[in-house]
Design an enzyme around this catalytic site. Sequence first.
Site, PDB file in Angstrom:
ATOM      1  CD1 TRP A 146      -3.040   1.350   0.699  1.00  0.00           C
ATOM      2  CD2 TRP A 146      -1.573   2.435   1.996  1.00  0.00           C
ATOM      3  NE1 TRP A 146      -3.565   2.590   0.989  1.00  0.00           N
ATOM      4  CE2 TRP A 146      -2.685   3.276   1.774  1.00  0.00           C
ATOM      5  CE3 TRP A 146      -0.524   2.902   2.782  1.00  0.00           C
ATOM      6  CZ2 TRP A 146      -2.782   4.552   2.314  1.00  0.00           C
ATOM      7  CZ3 TRP A 146      -0.613   4.171   3.313  1.00  0.00           C
ATOM      8  CH2 TRP A 146      -1.720   4.983   3.093  1.00  0.00           C
ATOM      9  CG  HIS A 147       3.144   2.410   3.269  1.00  0.00           C
ATOM     10  ND1 HIS A 147       2.572   1.391   3.985  1.00  0.00           N
ATOM     11  CD2 HIS A 147       2.911   3.533   3.992  1.00  0.00           C
ATOM     12  CE1 HIS A 147       2.030   1.864   5.093  1.00  0.00           C
ATOM     13  NE2 HIS A 147       2.219   3.163   5.122  1.00  0.00           N
TER      14      HIS A 147
END
Length: 224
Positions: free
Chosen positions: A69-70
């Site tokens: 997600w990052h």
Amino acid sequence: CARLFGIDLMQNFKYPYFSRDIAEFWRRWHISLTTWFRDYIYIPLGGSRAGKWKSFRNTLVIFLVSGFWHGANWTFVAWGAYHALLFLPLLLLGQNRRYRDFVAENSFLPSVKELTQMGATFLLVLLGWILFRSEDISQAAVYLERMFNVSLFSAPQLGQLLLKKCFFFTALMFVVEWIGRKQAHGLMIEDLSLPVRYVIYTVLLIIIYGFDASNPQGFIYFQF
């Protein structure tokens, strides 16, 4: 700012750096995001109802997804796997839910045990942030090697001055956070006496004025 517009936001960071283990840290860190991962990934996979090893598998999945997600970078994947491995002993021993209260709940200062637990957890989290902030795995390895090198303590005079300033402001922030750790949004300045408030305002203005604005840095989460 949200309250000025009548919006009541949830508490998103619940003093995570005062956590006594990694499991408690993740219950207090970025609560909105971790709650989403719990509700839409961890629980649909079976949560903790399918035995300890499957629970660890599910935990590993949400940490790896959190890394992705990052950003699509191996550093984020390694960061997620690192936290999953830290989480594993607590999960296997059934101690991942042992702390639900605030540290030093009934006293102002933590016990020696709590202080040791917080220090160890804080160090482990900081080591993980090296993976998080590095451009690649090799850079993280170099950073860690230099971090544990004895030459770190022979920094030039300017570097030592910078370290002292960093230590001072970090300690100041920890004190402020500790005093307001049981409040939803930290120490509320309006609860303090007028002279104390004006001292705080003056210190803040001095810090802002002395801050180097010639090299502005974008907010890290803008890149995610």
